[in-house]
Design a protein around this motif. Structure first.
Motif, mmCIF file in Angstrom:
data_model
loop_
_atom_site.group_PDB
_atom_site.id
_atom_site.type_symbol
_atom_site.label_atom_id
_atom_site.label_comp_id
_atom_site.label_asym_id
_atom_site.label_seq_id
_atom_site.Cartn_x
_atom_site.Cartn_y
_atom_site.Cartn_z
ATOM 1 N N ALA A 355 12.188 14.726 1.490
ATOM 2 C CA ALA A 355 12.231 13.667 0.621
ATOM 3 C C ALA A 355 11.285 13.661 -0.497
ATOM 4 O O ALA A 355 10.338 14.596 -0.351
ATOM 5 N N CYS A 356 11.310 12.869 -1.347
ATOM 6 C CA CYS A 356 10.251 12.816 -2.499
ATOM 7 C C CYS A 356 9.025 12.163 -1.922
ATOM 8 O O CYS A 356 9.131 11.391 -0.750
ATOM 9 N N ALA A 357 7.937 12.787 -2.299
ATOM 10 C CA ALA A 357 6.661 12.576 -1.751
ATOM 11 C C ALA A 357 5.513 12.366 -2.721
ATOM 12 O O ALA A 357 5.369 13.224 -3.502
ATOM 13 N N VAL A 358 4.713 11.204 -2.330
ATOM 14 C CA VAL A 358 3.410 11.099 -3.227
ATOM 15 C C VAL A 358 2.309 10.924 -2.338
ATOM 16 O O VAL A 358 2.435 9.683 -1.478
ATOM 17 N N GLU A 359 1.536 11.704 -2.249
ATOM 18 C CA GLU A 359 0.608 11.836 -0.926
ATOM 19 C C GLU A 359 -0.765 12.364 -1.266
ATOM 20 O O GLU A 359 -0.941 13.470 -1.664
ATOM 21 N N ALA A 360 -1.889 11.631 -0.750
ATOM 22 C CA ALA A 360 -3.184 12.165 -0.946
ATOM 23 C C ALA A 360 -3.823 12.134 0.327
ATOM 24 O O ALA A 360 -3.491 11.206 1.262
#
Length: 473
Positions: A355-360
């Motif tokens: 999946a698309c991911a935006v993660e810190a």
């Protein structure tokens, strides 16, 4: 008269001579490498002859070093300030297998706060190249010829295999590389450290490892280029004002990989496709074992080692993607934060793993604002085992499967999703998306394919949600 006419024709052949290629207006400014002993028979070693022509040109104040038709076997050619290195059609510089013929970029760490070289072992061996630019300015490499690294390997090099780069640049500015082919580099095709005001236009970059890899650069342009690489097409970081426009990226690794921060990155009008034409050496050093393309965009400052700094002002738009593992993987590591990432008008098909991911991941790191608009993605999971992914582990250097098939966000202060369509083929059984510790999720006009019996969205920690026109089909 014939000699003058020939000179005029050569000068006219240089595209954009008056604006991009440094001024060459009189006969005395053209230095034909054959006049310095170069022999284009593919057998004679021309290292000395080519460098004599460059030196003569530079000592006279600059001009054009002309490489006429032929195959010129050579070690390192050291380009100097105010020199245009012009390769005629069917002119090829070919890397010799004699490793002693190569010179290294004498790289030093300019800014201790920006560790551009993450592995310093054997650095002199790692920074060798067929074409070398060191502390120069106003240098152009142009024409319609080829720089061919000849896939030269080095058993003492990185991974017991990597040889010289095709082109390496360090501490240089006002650089133009255009219209030529760069192929079969023993390591990266084009490598840069601490460069400024550099343009890479209409290049064909074929085989080799990375296509264009720049660590610390300001005012950079990559336009109209075609990449067919074994490793990442475009990579690096510590960029300030980078524009990538109208490029084709075919790779057996990642389309665009950031391993360090960037400020002012725009990518537009590009096509990123898999599988790669040339396989990546992932397991066996001497056999291409995988042509699978990984991520279209993987922005992971700090993924290869500490790279402190911010990932700010990123704009990705008008992109087409097909047949690779994942579309977006944006990850922050220690000492990295981010603000203002926008992604618009992207169409992707054949996304087959993640999946698309935006993660810190560090708890004190955040994406401040990330927005996606007019995004259409169709997933086609080929490995059934991926459907059983149950855990979320911190990513390492590549994207990985997740317990959600469409989207995952973690530690984002504000995430906006507008005009998003998420589709899949096959027998999916996971939720479409999850949001973990997202301060605000704004979803407007979201269409997704439903998974029977599965709640579509998962919200964790302190996530707040605002939904408008979120519908299943």
């Amino acid at each position: 008269m014939k000699k003058v006419l020939k000179l005029i024709l050569v000068l006219l052949a240089v595209i954009g001579l008056s604006t991009e290629v440094h001024a060459l207006a009189v006969e005395s400014k053209v230095y034909n490498v054959k006049d310095y002993g170069a022999v284009g028979d593919g057998k004679t070693l021309n290292t000395d002859a080519l460098n004599k022509a460059v030196t003569a040109c530079a000592d006279a104040g600059g001009g054009m070093v002309l490489v006429p038709q032929g195959n010129y076997l050579s070690g390192t050619v050291v380009l100097k300030s105010n020199v245009t290195f012009y390769l005629e059609e069917d002119a090829t510089i070919i890397g010799t297998t004699e490793l002693s013929q190569y010179k290294s970029l004498p790289l030093k760490l300019n800014n201790p706060k920006e560790p551009v070289m993450l592995r310093w072992e054997n650095i002199d061996r790692w920074t060798r190249a067929l074409i070398l630019l060191d502390h120069v300015e106003n240098v152009t490499i142009a024409g319609s010829g080829t720089i061919d690294g000849a896939s030269v390997t080095d058993p003492r090099g990185e991974e017991g295999r990597r040889g010289p780069h095709a082109i390496i640049m360090g501490n240089s500015k006002n650089i133009i590389i255009k219209d030529i082919r760069v192929t079969r580099a023993g390591n990266y095709n084009i490598m840069g450290f601490y460069i400024e005001d550099a343009k890479f236009s209409r290049l064909s970059i074929i085989e080799g490892s990375d296509g264009i890899h720049i660590r610390s650069g300001k005012n950079l342009l990559i336009e109209g280029c075609k990449f067919y690489t074994r490793d990442d097409a475009i990579a690096g970081g510590y960029w300030t004002n980078m524009l990538i426009n109208d490029c084709l990226l075919n790779t057996s690794c990642n389309g665009l990989r950031l391993i360090m921060p960037a400020n002012g990155l725009e990518v537009k009008n590009c096509i990123i496709s898999g599988p790669g034409v040339f396989g990546h050496y992932r397991q066996n050093s001497f056999n291409p074992v995988s042509t699978n393309t990984l991520a279209a965009f993987i922005l992971q400052p700090g993924a290869w080692g500490g790279a402190p700094g911010r990932l700010d002002n990123v704009y990705i738009h008008d992109i087409r993607v097909r047949d690779l593992n994942t579309l977006f993987s944006f990850v922050l590591n220690e000492n990295n934060n981010s603000r203002n990432i926008r992604v618009e008008r992207v169409n992707a098909t054949g996304i087959n793993m993640a999946a698309c991911a935006v993660e810190a991941w560090p708890t004190d790191n955040w994406f401040e604002k990330v927005s996606f608009k007019d995004i259409n993605i169709t997933y086609n999971i080929k490995d059934a085992a991926i459907l059983n992914t149950a855990e979320i582990n911190r990513p390492r250097t590549e994207a990985r499967p997740l317990p959600y098939w469409g989207w995952y966000a973690r530690n984002v202060k504000q995430l906006e999703l507008t005009n998003i369509t998420l589709n899949y083929t096959g027998n999916e059984k996971r939720p479409v998306a999850a949001f973990e510790n997202v301060g605000s999720v704004i979803m407007n006009n979201i269409k997704y394919k439903a998974v029977k019996g599965i709640k579509p969205f998962v919200y964790k920690s302190s996530t707040k949600v605002q939904q408008t026109k979120v519908v299943a089909f």
